[in-house]
Scaffold this active site. Structure first.
Site, PDB file in Angstrom:
ATOM      1  N   ALA A  88      23.304 -18.603 -40.773  1.00 33.62           N
ATOM      2  CA  ALA A  88      22.468 -17.479 -40.348  1.00 33.62           C
ATOM      3  C   ALA A  88      22.602 -17.164 -38.860  1.00 33.62           C
ATOM      4  O   ALA A  88      22.417 -16.030 -38.446  1.00 33.62           O
ATOM      5  CB  ALA A  88      21.002 -17.770 -40.671  1.00 33.62           C
ATOM      6  N   LYS A  89      22.870 -18.198 -38.048  1.00 33.36           N
ATOM      7  CA  LYS A  89      23.068 -18.054 -36.594  1.00 33.36           C
ATOM      8  C   LYS A  89      21.879 -17.357 -35.920  1.00 33.36           C
ATOM      9  O   LYS A  89      22.053 -16.551 -35.007  1.00 33.36           O
ATOM     10  CB  LYS A  89      24.362 -17.305 -36.284  1.00 33.36           C
ATOM     11  CG  LYS A  89      25.623 -17.959 -36.832  1.00 33.36           C
ATOM     12  CD  LYS A  89      26.873 -17.205 -36.412  1.00 33.36           C
ATOM     13  CE  LYS A  89      28.129 -17.871 -36.954  1.00 33.36           C
ATOM     14  NZ  LYS A  89      28.304 -17.617 -38.403  1.00 33.36           N
ATOM     15  N   ARG A  90      20.670 -17.683 -36.342  1.00 32.06           N
ATOM     16  CA  ARG A  90      19.486 -17.029 -35.795  1.00 32.06           C
ATOM     17  C   ARG A  90      19.176 -17.530 -34.390  1.00 32.06           C
ATOM     18  O   ARG A  90      19.474 -18.667 -34.024  1.00 32.06           O
ATOM     19  CB  ARG A  90      18.279 -17.278 -36.695  1.00 32.06           C
ATOM     20  CG  ARG A  90      18.395 -16.705 -38.091  1.00 32.06           C
ATOM     21  CD  ARG A  90      18.633 -15.209 -38.082  1.00 32.06           C
ATOM     22  NE  ARG A  90      18.469 -14.656 -39.410  1.00 32.06           N
ATOM     23  CZ  ARG A  90      19.138 -13.626 -39.884  1.00 32.06           C
ATOM     24  NH1 ARG A  90      20.029 -13.016 -39.132  1.00 32.06           N
ATOM     25  NH2 ARG A  90      18.912 -13.179 -41.106  1.00 32.06           N
TER      26      ARG A  90
END
Length: 260
Positions: A88-90
């Site tokens: 997701a690389k949030r």
């Protein structure tokens, strides 16, 4: 059981570090409504060779609400013994991150998630007290632009070493969540790997991106590292079955970077 232990068990079972990336592309797969069956086939044919699965949020979000429904349906049917890493690389302030953490670890119950550490340690903290879960923070990504920030020096240290401090701090504090890093195979030079401690690594960049498995050979690492292949299984050499391609990649990875 801690995430690292679950993943280590899976590496022992499969004998390989292969992480199967799930990046569904409707335009290459007969449309959105063909995607659920495609994912069932890919997972069903590759799971016995997979140390982990890595669905990429972007591909599901691009399909709108239906894409999120497909993701949720797929997650509910995944083999329980295979860890799922949600890519997701949030990155956001801590209050928002609390809701991201609940979304991924509570609602969808994935084993791990990728995060962008640019906003600092306090934005990682909402993810750090989940029993049996893990986060992978972006340290040295597989794209050329990783040279713009991640591989720049600050004093006598690289920026990715400052990122690594997050892993060390979480471990020192005894947090429940395991913390590892994303280190792209395409940029995993000896200079980079020589500065990477033995935290679990999620390693993209093999296959279509041209990463060299020899970069990982002989480094003496014992952490449960996984090496991702996405397009090379889902959208290359379509004359072969997904299971056949997964086995071939698993064998290549095991030959170059065996599980200890």
């Amino acid at each position: 059981m801690r995430y690292a232990d679950k993943l280590s068990q899976r590496l022992t079972t499969t004998g390989s570090r292969l992480c199967v990336g799930l990046d569904p592309r409707p335009d290459d797969s007969g449309g959105i409504e063909a995607i659920p069956e495609l994912l069932k086939r890919v997972v069903g044919e590759t799971w016995e060779y997979a140390a982990a699965f890595k669905p990429n949020m972007a591909y599901f979000e691009a399909m709108g609400i239906r894409g999120l429904e497909i993701l949720e349906e797929m997650l509910g049917e995944m083999p329980k013994e295979v860890p799922v890493i949600l890519d997701a690389k949030r990155s956001d302030i801590g209050e928002t991150q609390k809701y991201y953490a609940r979304s991924y670890f509570e609602n969808w119950d994935v084993d791990a998630v990728t995060l962008n550490p640019f906003l600092g340690y306090d934005t990682m903290e909402p993810f750090l007290d989940w029993e049996g879960k893990a986060i992978y923070i972006l340290a040295v990504t597989s794209n050329p632009g990783s040279a713009d920030f991640q591989r720049q020096m600050v004093g006598d240290r690289y920026v990715f070493e400052l990122v690594q401090d997050i892993c060390a701090r979480a471990k020192k504090e005894g947090r429940k969540t395991d913390v590892g890093m994303v280190v792209g195979l395409t940029n995993a030079s000896d200079d980079v790997l020589g500065r990477i401690q033995d935290f679990p690594l999620l390693i993209p960049g093999l296959g279509a991106q041209g990463g060299d498995l020899e970069n990982m050979a002989g480094k003496g690492r014992v952490a449960p590292d996984t090496i991702n292949v996405s397009r090379g299984i889902m959208y290359k050499e379509m004359e072969k079955g997904y299971g056949q391609k997964a086995k071939e990649w698993a064998d290549k990875i095991a030959a170059a970077y065996p599980c200890v």
